[in-house]
Design a protein around this motif. Structure first.
Motif, PDB file in Angstrom:
ATOM      1  N   UNK A   3      78.071 -21.494 -61.031  1.00  0.00           N
ATOM      2  CA  UNK A   3      77.525 -20.193 -61.395  1.00  0.00           C
ATOM      3  C   UNK A   3      77.542 -19.326 -60.131  1.00  0.00           C
ATOM      4  N   UNK A   6      74.275 -17.783 -58.989  1.00  0.00           N
ATOM      5  CA  UNK A   6      73.330 -18.769 -58.463  1.00  0.00           C
ATOM      6  C   UNK A   6      73.747 -19.230 -57.066  1.00  0.00           C
ATOM      7  N   UNK A   9      72.793 -16.679 -54.677  1.00  0.00           N
ATOM      8  CA  UNK A   9      71.326 -16.713 -54.465  1.00  0.00           C
ATOM      9  C   UNK A   9      70.974 -17.813 -53.450  1.00  0.00           C
ATOM     10  N   UNK A  10      71.611 -18.985 -53.618  1.00  0.00           N
ATOM     11  CA  UNK A  10      71.343 -20.095 -52.689  1.00  0.00           C
ATOM     12  C   UNK A  10      71.783 -19.740 -51.270  1.00  0.00           C
TER      13      UNK A  10
ATOM     14  N   UNK B  10      63.548 -23.952 -49.460  1.00  0.00           N
ATOM     15  CA  UNK B  10      63.717 -23.150 -50.689  1.00  0.00           C
ATOM     16  C   UNK B  10      65.046 -23.407 -51.391  1.00  0.00           C
ATOM     17  N   UNK B  11      66.085 -23.769 -50.599  1.00  0.00           N
ATOM     18  CA  UNK B  11      67.388 -24.058 -51.217  1.00  0.00           C
ATOM     19  C   UNK B  11      67.240 -25.273 -52.149  1.00  0.00           C
ATOM     20  N   UNK B  14      64.953 -24.275 -55.237  1.00  0.00           N
ATOM     21  CA  UNK B  14      65.632 -23.442 -56.242  1.00  0.00           C
ATOM     22  C   UNK B  14      66.673 -24.268 -56.996  1.00  0.00           C
ATOM     23  N   UNK B  15      67.365 -25.146 -56.247  1.00  0.00           N
ATOM     24  CA  UNK B  15      68.363 -26.020 -56.886  1.00  0.00           C
ATOM     25  C   UNK B  15      67.681 -26.947 -57.893  1.00  0.00           C
ATOM     26  N   UNK B  18      66.540 -25.105 -61.017  1.00  0.00           N
ATOM     27  CA  UNK B  18      67.660 -24.811 -61.903  1.00  0.00           C
ATOM     28  C   UNK B  18      68.115 -26.071 -62.666  1.00  0.00           C
TER      29      UNK B  18
END
Lengths: 102, 214
Positions: A3, A6, A9-10, B10-11, B14-15, B18
């Motif tokens: 994506x 995404x 964003x990362x 945070x990586x 967030x991963x 998701x």
């Protein structure tokens, strides 16, 4: 995860957080707070591994091991090396992000 | 199923968020151990994924706290770590970690471990429900056992098989350590034995007087 939004964003998170961590490692090193240097390097290692920045992760692991496991002080040169490596990773990440946007 | 992910990176967070949503879980996230613990107590997630090293409260400390405070409700805990040394694994397990997952996150491995966690939590929930069902039944039986039907006249007892037996037989059967030694209480002596004695002696007296007259 296939994506582009995404992934972008990362990359943004990695660039922001990574820069903060590198700055904090430098500050901790300048104040000779070696335990903090190790903890911050360990944390940056996790983020680096997640985005596949293996050289940066290896460098972080080596700093973490030296100061926390072996209880030794690291040379200023290693911190400079870490800063350079992060700059390289950041450049590559920005290139990837640009490619995703195009 | 709620899954709480705690990591100061945070990586990673967030991963994880998701991936958890993609795998059909309800993700909750926290950036440090203190916030993680607060969210845990607030939402009681069935699965916890936590990093090892974090500011404020490290993963093992958070795990120990959770295990100490939530003994009755089990939580499946996965420790996400780039550490893989035997000593670290041992101390994680002693703190209460069920499973380890190394960084970087491999989606397939994460999914597999979550499935194990889900299976264990489902079994645990079914076991807990069976235990509470058995406890309810035991309470009910205790109440029923508290009632012992006894005949108001002859004092026989009705047993579980609906048979009437003498109270001493019933007690001898149900209380193995009790043995009866028969005796007569003063009231029964007056009402039962004495009349029989009097009748006996009166009969004897009659017999003697008959013999004498003969």
């Amino acid at each position: 995860m296939g994506d582009p939004a995404f992934t972008a964003e990362l990359i943004d998170i990695m660039l922001d957080d990574g820069q903060v961590r590198v700055t904090n490692i430098r500050a901790a090193y300048d104040q000779q707070r070696m335990t903090d240097v190790g903890a911050l390097a360990h944390s940056l290692k996790g983020a680096a591994l997640n985005i596949g920045a293996s050289n940066l992760a290896t460098l972080c692991a080596s700093i973490d091991d030296t100061v926390r496991k072996l209880g030794l002080t690291i040379e200023a040169q290693r911190i400079a090396e870490l800063e350079r490596e992060f700059s390289d990773v950041a450049r590559e990440l920005n290139d990837i992000k640009d490619a995703l946007g195009s | 199923m709620k899954v709480l992910a705690v990591d100061d990176d945070r990586v990673t967070l967030v991963t994880l968020e998701r991936l958890l949503a993609k795998f059909g879980y309800e993700p909750l996230t926290a950036l440090n151990g203190t916030d993680g613990l607060r969210l845990f107590l607030e939402h009681k997630p069935q699965i916890l994924i936590t990093d090892w090293m974090m500011p404020e409260m490290e993963g093992p400390t958070m795990v120990k706290t959770i295990r100490a405070f939530a003994e009755s409700e089990y939580t499946y805990i996965i420790m996400l770590t780039s550490r893989n040394e035997k000593e670290d694994m041992m101390s994680g397990m002693l703190a209460g970690v069920d499973e380890f997952l190394s960084k970087p996150i491999d989606p397939d491995q994460l999914r597999a471990r979550l499935r194990v966690g889900k299976r264990i939590m489902t079994l645990q929930a079914s076991l807990a429900s069976r235990v509470s069902e058995l406890e309810r039944e035991r309470k009910h039986i205790k109440v029923l056992q508290g009632f012992l039907p006894i005949c108001s006249y002859c004092k026989k007892i009705r047993d579980d098989e609906n048979l009437w037996s003498q109270i001493e037989e019933y007690i001898a059967e149900h209380q193995a350590n009790i043995q009866f030694s028969h005796s007569i209480c003063p009231d029964c002596f007056e009402t039962k034995v004495k009349p029989m004695q009097e009748a006996f002696f009166s009969k004897k007296r009659e017999e003697v007087s008959e013999l004498k007259s003969a």
